[in-house]
Enzyme design. Sequence first.
Site, PDB file in Angstrom:
ATOM      1  N   ARG A  90       0.949  -1.118   0.075  1.00 23.06           N
ATOM      2  CA  ARG A  90      -0.050   0.148   0.227  1.00 23.06           C
ATOM      3  C   ARG A  90       0.802   1.007  -0.054  1.00 23.06           C
ATOM      4  NH1 ARG A  90      -3.265  -1.781   5.083  1.00 23.06           N
ATOM      5  NH2 ARG A  90      -0.909  -2.261   5.572  1.00 23.06           N
ATOM      6  N   SER A 128      -6.891  -4.262   7.859  1.00 26.03           N
ATOM      7  CA  SER A 128      -7.710  -4.946   8.736  1.00 26.03           C
ATOM      8  C   SER A 128      -7.934  -4.167  10.017  1.00 26.03           C
ATOM      9  CB  SER A 128      -7.181  -6.229   8.996  1.00 26.03           C
ATOM     10  OG  SER A 128      -7.010  -6.891   7.872  1.00 26.03           O
TER      11      SER A 128
END
Length: 155
Positions: A90, A128
């Site tokens: 990311r 998450s």
Amino acid sequence: MTKAVCPGSFDPVTNGHLDVIERAARMFDEVTVAVLRNPSKSSRFTLEERKDMIARSVAHLPNVRVDVFDGLLVKYAQQIGAQVVVRGLRAISDFDIEFQMAATNRKLNSEIETVFMMTDTRYAFLSSSLVRELAAFGGDITKMVPEPVLKYFSR
Ligand code: PNS
């Protein structure tokens, strides 16, 4: 036949993970999504729940299976005959730890290659832990996780 493994904690699996898994499934003959069994790390979802929610989320991908592993990732990869480890990248903040893990894994077994996939920009800031926090405070996570994951939060 090239087999790849997508390892992770998947607590829970997100749309960012799923995007990487789907792309890996197009690149490799067989992809195993491997959930880490880590008794020293507390998780929001049990190992069985995490495995189950991934299995439901990848049901449309015939060359993808779900498994659990413990111990060293490279040992597990060798056991299942995977030559490639796939990780999503990311923001820049991921790079340090991923670089360290890939270098360590390469030292342990130079026959297993780590391949990084740039995350789709839609998911660049998704994680998450962010999903867990949003859900805990009643935020809307419907666009962040695969549909089968939602019901695990309402249990
Ligand atoms: O989803 P995560 O928590 O970022 O995944 C991390 C994971 C499971 C890929 C990593 O912790 C791992 O591979 N653990 C297994 C232990 C291991 O092989 N360690 C040596 C490489 S750092």
